[in-house]
Motif scaffolding. Sequence first.
Motif, PDB file in Angstrom:
ATOM      1  N   PRO A  17       0.998  -1.167   0.009  1.00 26.86           N
ATOM      2  CA  PRO A  17      -0.112   0.089  -0.009  1.00 26.86           C
ATOM      3  C   PRO A  17       0.797   1.322   0.071  1.00 26.86           C
ATOM      4  O   PRO A  17       1.586   1.364   0.711  1.00 26.86           O
ATOM      5  N   THR A  18       0.686   2.249  -0.855  1.00 29.27           N
ATOM      6  CA  THR A  18       1.189   3.381  -1.252  1.00 29.27           C
ATOM      7  C   THR A  18       0.269   4.633  -0.907  1.00 29.27           C
ATOM      8  O   THR A  18      -0.796   4.804  -1.407  1.00 29.27           O
ATOM      9  N   THR A  19       1.087   5.704  -0.263  1.00 26.56           N
ATOM     10  CA  THR A  19       0.409   6.903   0.055  1.00 26.56           C
ATOM     11  C   THR A  19       1.154   7.953  -0.531  1.00 26.56           C
ATOM     12  O   THR A  19       2.264   7.807  -0.626  1.00 26.56           O
ATOM     13  N   THR A  20       0.501   8.799  -1.367  1.00 29.59           N
ATOM     14  CA  THR A  20       1.470   9.938  -2.396  1.00 29.59           C
ATOM     15  C   THR A  20       0.738  11.419  -1.971  1.00 29.59           C
ATOM     16  O   THR A  20      -0.437  11.515  -1.699  1.00 29.59           O
ATOM     17  N   LEU A  21       1.823  12.124  -1.625  1.00 29.93           N
ATOM     18  CA  LEU A  21       1.474  13.486  -1.143  1.00 29.93           C
ATOM     19  C   LEU A  21       2.495  14.141  -2.370  1.00 29.93           C
ATOM     20  O   LEU A  21       3.448  14.122  -2.512  1.00 29.93           O
ATOM     21  N   THR A  22       1.727  15.104  -2.844  1.00 32.22           N
ATOM     22  CA  THR A  22       2.153  16.190  -3.918  1.00 32.22           C
ATOM     23  C   THR A  22       2.393  17.800  -3.251  1.00 32.22           C
ATOM     24  O   THR A  22       1.216  18.124  -2.678  1.00 32.22           O
ATOM     25  N   PHE A  23       3.390  18.332  -3.387  1.00 35.37           N
ATOM     26  CA  PHE A  23       3.316  19.788  -2.923  1.00 35.37           C
ATOM     27  C   PHE A  23       4.335  20.559  -3.757  1.00 35.37           C
ATOM     28  O   PHE A  23       5.180  20.064  -4.422  1.00 35.37           O
ATOM     29  N   SER A  24       4.446  21.957  -4.029  1.00 33.66           N
ATOM     30  CA  SER A  24       5.150  22.734  -4.759  1.00 33.66           C
ATOM     31  C   SER A  24       5.956  23.445  -3.780  1.00 33.66           C
ATOM     32  O   SER A  24       5.838  23.838  -2.754  1.00 33.66           O
ATOM     33  N   ILE A  25       7.403  23.578  -4.319  1.00 36.09           N
ATOM     34  CA  ILE A  25       8.234  24.352  -3.441  1.00 36.09           C
ATOM     35  C   ILE A  25       8.660  25.554  -4.184  1.00 36.09           C
ATOM     36  O   ILE A  25       9.143  25.300  -5.464  1.00 36.09           O
ATOM     37  N   PRO A  26       8.586  26.811  -4.013  1.00 36.09           N
ATOM     38  CA  PRO A  26       8.929  27.847  -4.929  1.00 36.09           C
ATOM     39  C   PRO A  26      10.343  27.904  -5.176  1.00 36.09           C
ATOM     40  O   PRO A  26      11.317  27.226  -4.178  1.00 36.09           O
ATOM     41  N   ALA A  27      11.012  28.593  -6.103  1.00 37.34           N
ATOM     42  CA  ALA A  27      12.441  28.783  -6.252  1.00 37.34           C
ATOM     43  C   ALA A  27      13.119  29.458  -5.047  1.00 37.34           C
ATOM     44  O   ALA A  27      12.493  30.310  -4.467  1.00 37.34           O
ATOM     45  N   ASP A  28      14.354  29.008  -4.844  1.00 41.96           N
ATOM     46  CA  ASP A  28      14.967  29.607  -3.609  1.00 41.96           C
ATOM     47  C   ASP A  28      14.587  29.565  -2.329  1.00 41.96           C
ATOM     48  O   ASP A  28      14.799  30.249  -1.562  1.00 41.96           O
ATOM     49  N   THR A  29      13.770  28.425  -2.146  1.00 42.25           N
ATOM     50  CA  THR A  29      13.219  28.240  -0.805  1.00 42.25           C
ATOM     51  C   THR A  29      13.631  26.952  -0.237  1.00 42.25           C
ATOM     52  O   THR A  29      13.515  25.789  -0.963  1.00 42.25           O
ATOM     53  N   GLU A  30      13.953  27.003   1.048  1.00 37.85           N
ATOM     54  CA  GLU A  30      14.318  25.681   1.750  1.00 37.85           C
ATOM     55  C   GLU A  30      12.622  25.408   2.405  1.00 37.85           C
ATOM     56  O   GLU A  30      12.123  25.995   2.757  1.00 37.85           O
ATOM     57  N   LYS A  31      12.285  24.001   2.395  1.00 40.67           N
ATOM     58  CA  LYS A  31      11.330  23.596   2.700  1.00 40.67           C
ATOM     59  C   LYS A  31      11.375  22.273   3.678  1.00 40.67           C
ATOM     60  O   LYS A  31      11.878  21.353   3.256  1.00 40.67           O
ATOM     61  N   ARG A  32      10.709  22.503   4.840  1.00 35.77           N
ATOM     62  CA  ARG A  32      10.695  21.255   5.789  1.00 35.77           C
ATOM     63  C   ARG A  32       9.483  20.494   5.671  1.00 35.77           C
ATOM     64  O   ARG A  32       8.456  21.413   6.094  1.00 35.77           O
ATOM     65  N   VAL A  33       9.449  19.602   5.751  1.00 33.28           N
ATOM     66  CA  VAL A  33       8.185  18.572   5.490  1.00 33.28           C
ATOM     67  C   VAL A  33       8.274  17.632   6.936  1.00 33.28           C
ATOM     68  O   VAL A  33       9.243  17.191   7.230  1.00 33.28           O
ATOM     69  N   LYS A  34       7.093  17.685   7.475  1.00 38.72           N
ATOM     70  CA  LYS A  34       6.973  16.919   8.838  1.00 38.72           C
ATOM     71  C   LYS A  34       5.600  16.036   8.526  1.00 38.72           C
ATOM     72  O   LYS A  34       4.407  16.596   8.296  1.00 38.72           O
ATOM     73  N   ILE A  35       5.670  14.565   8.629  1.00 34.59           N
ATOM     74  CA  ILE A  35       4.385  13.746   8.279  1.00 34.59           C
ATOM     75  C   ILE A  35       4.441  13.065   9.534  1.00 34.59           C
ATOM     76  O   ILE A  35       5.550  12.216   9.976  1.00 34.59           O
TER      77      ILE A  35
END
Length: 183
Positions: A17-35
Amino acid sequence: MNELLLRRRAMMGANRPTTTLTFSIPADTEKRVKILSRGANGWKTKYVDWGDGTCDTVPAYANLQHTYAPASTAREIVVKIVGLLSYLECTNQGITSLYVSQQTELSDLRCNDNQLSSLDVSNNSALVSLYCYNNQLSTLDVSNSPKLSTLWCYSNKVFTEKIGGIDGFTRAIKQYQLWKSTG
């Protein structure tokens, strides 16, 4: 064959079983994801493909965190979590797409404060709690979730008549919050 390729092949094996999450990251931006997530029915390990060339193997009850370094261009990221889940919390992550249809043991889904325009929970018959408020949902069908007792879906484009399975609150939904605030 390198380790990353071997891990990806193991992750994407049949009947996982697979869960898929999609999101965008703007240019020149660091993003921290917490799930936050918990495994179900004896799954001892989750496999995560972070969509940027890195993969992790984590214990079924471990929380997931990943940091994306800034890039010169905007990019769309697709994260895949492989393993049966009973709990998934991916709030306030800027998620534009969430696929949980293979998570048949999912009892608690918290995907509020994102940018979801659709959410398919038609295969999630074990669902007890659903928090999907502050998104852009226009319809929601919970008719195949007979155990659902908590539904928070306010601040969406969804209206009561577009929530399949509610039927005048005939089921025992204990906590129900739906307000027509963005439609």
